[in-house]
Enzyme design. Sequence first.
Site, PDB file in Angstrom:
ATOM      1  CG  HIS A   1      -2.262  -0.813   0.860  1.00 53.91           C
ATOM      2  ND1 HIS A   1      -2.829  -1.916   0.232  1.00 53.91           N
ATOM      3  CD2 HIS A   1      -2.397  -1.362   1.955  1.00 53.91           C
ATOM      4  CE1 HIS A   1      -3.765  -2.131   0.599  1.00 53.91           C
ATOM      5  NE2 HIS A   1      -3.717  -2.445   1.397  1.00 53.91           N
TER       6      HIS A   1
ATOM      7  CG  HIS B   1      -7.989  -0.892   2.173  1.00 53.28           C
ATOM      8  ND1 HIS B   1      -8.481  -1.160   3.526  1.00 53.28           N
ATOM      9  CD2 HIS B   1      -7.026  -1.156   2.085  1.00 53.28           C
ATOM     10  CE1 HIS B   1      -7.527  -2.545   3.516  1.00 53.28           C
ATOM     11  NE2 HIS B   1      -6.771  -2.128   2.716  1.00 53.28           N
TER      12      HIS B   1
ATOM     13  CD  GLU C   1      -8.289  -3.919  -0.376  1.00 57.75           C
ATOM     14  OE1 GLU C   1      -7.167  -2.426  -0.769  1.00 57.75           O
ATOM     15  OE2 GLU C   1      -8.512  -4.282   0.422  1.00 57.75           O
TER      16      GLU C   1
END
Length: 325
Positions: free
Chosen positions: A103, A173, A290
């Site tokens: 991420h 998210h 996601e």
Amino acid sequence: MRELFGTLSDGTEVHRWTLDRAGTRAEILTYGGIVRSVEVPDRQGRPANVVLGFAGLDGYLAHPGPYVGALVGRYANRIAGARFPLDGLVHALEPNCGPHSLHGGGRGFDKRVWHAEPVAHGVRLSRVSPHGEEGFPGRVEISATYTLEASGALRIAYEARTDAPTVLNLTNHSYFNLAGHDTGDAGGHELRLTASRFTPVDDQLIPTGVLEDVTGSRFDFRTARKVGSGYDHNFVLDKGLTQAPEEVAELHDPASGRTLTVATTEPGLQLYTADHLCAPFAPGGGIALETQHFPDSPNRPEFPSTVLRPGQVHRSQTVYGFSVR
């Protein structure tokens, strides 16, 4: 509506923007581009917040690991070995998930304060990610615009430009619990996904490179069924990469009647059942859907490319629609 939400240790102010339209009320934070709450009614017309979030800024600062509600980048999901080749050069990133990058690294977009400005029915967040941030090349100008549609759907539209070749993969998210954010395990929700294949992973959740058929497996959600647990996998959406958002998923809570639809331009969707969420949330207390390009695409030339070059404009959109039945 804009109001102060909290202040970082260096004095930087974090604001909350509240959007309200057509029965949907959403709160967006300038810290991390976080979707803090989304209130929608059940079949009796009773509103509830259907995404996980913290009451105050301290909660997000103390619990960064779950990326609760955040805008993640520069690269959503994993890059194996925290490195990737591009135009003959190997770029080393900051590992933050064992030897891998997850991420966007230890201080990805989820831990930055974004500039905010109002737009019709929403707010536009923007920032400049400097060359070398978490190891990624290129100075990238990014915006994420959050708007409520006339239907009450929440649309997130991303746009980015770079001054040097780089890779980019952006997502939100949020963890959804359509029964209400504080009602515990969401594994009883029913999910439908228009995905005939998924990307299997190794024991460190890195894709093997195979696109595997879901037929006859627990990854087959082409017909709606209970989600259950044990998922942190990327699904290959049948529609592929598109210019306009197309519906790819539906999540339904039989008890409240609330139904979430997900439409996107992206070619993949990560289903994460959050089995290991910790207090103040319940394990499995929310389901993340996601929208994204595939994990580790910079190291997988057979996957859809995530390369962004000077002169190109990255654009992607995801729309979260809400209804009852």
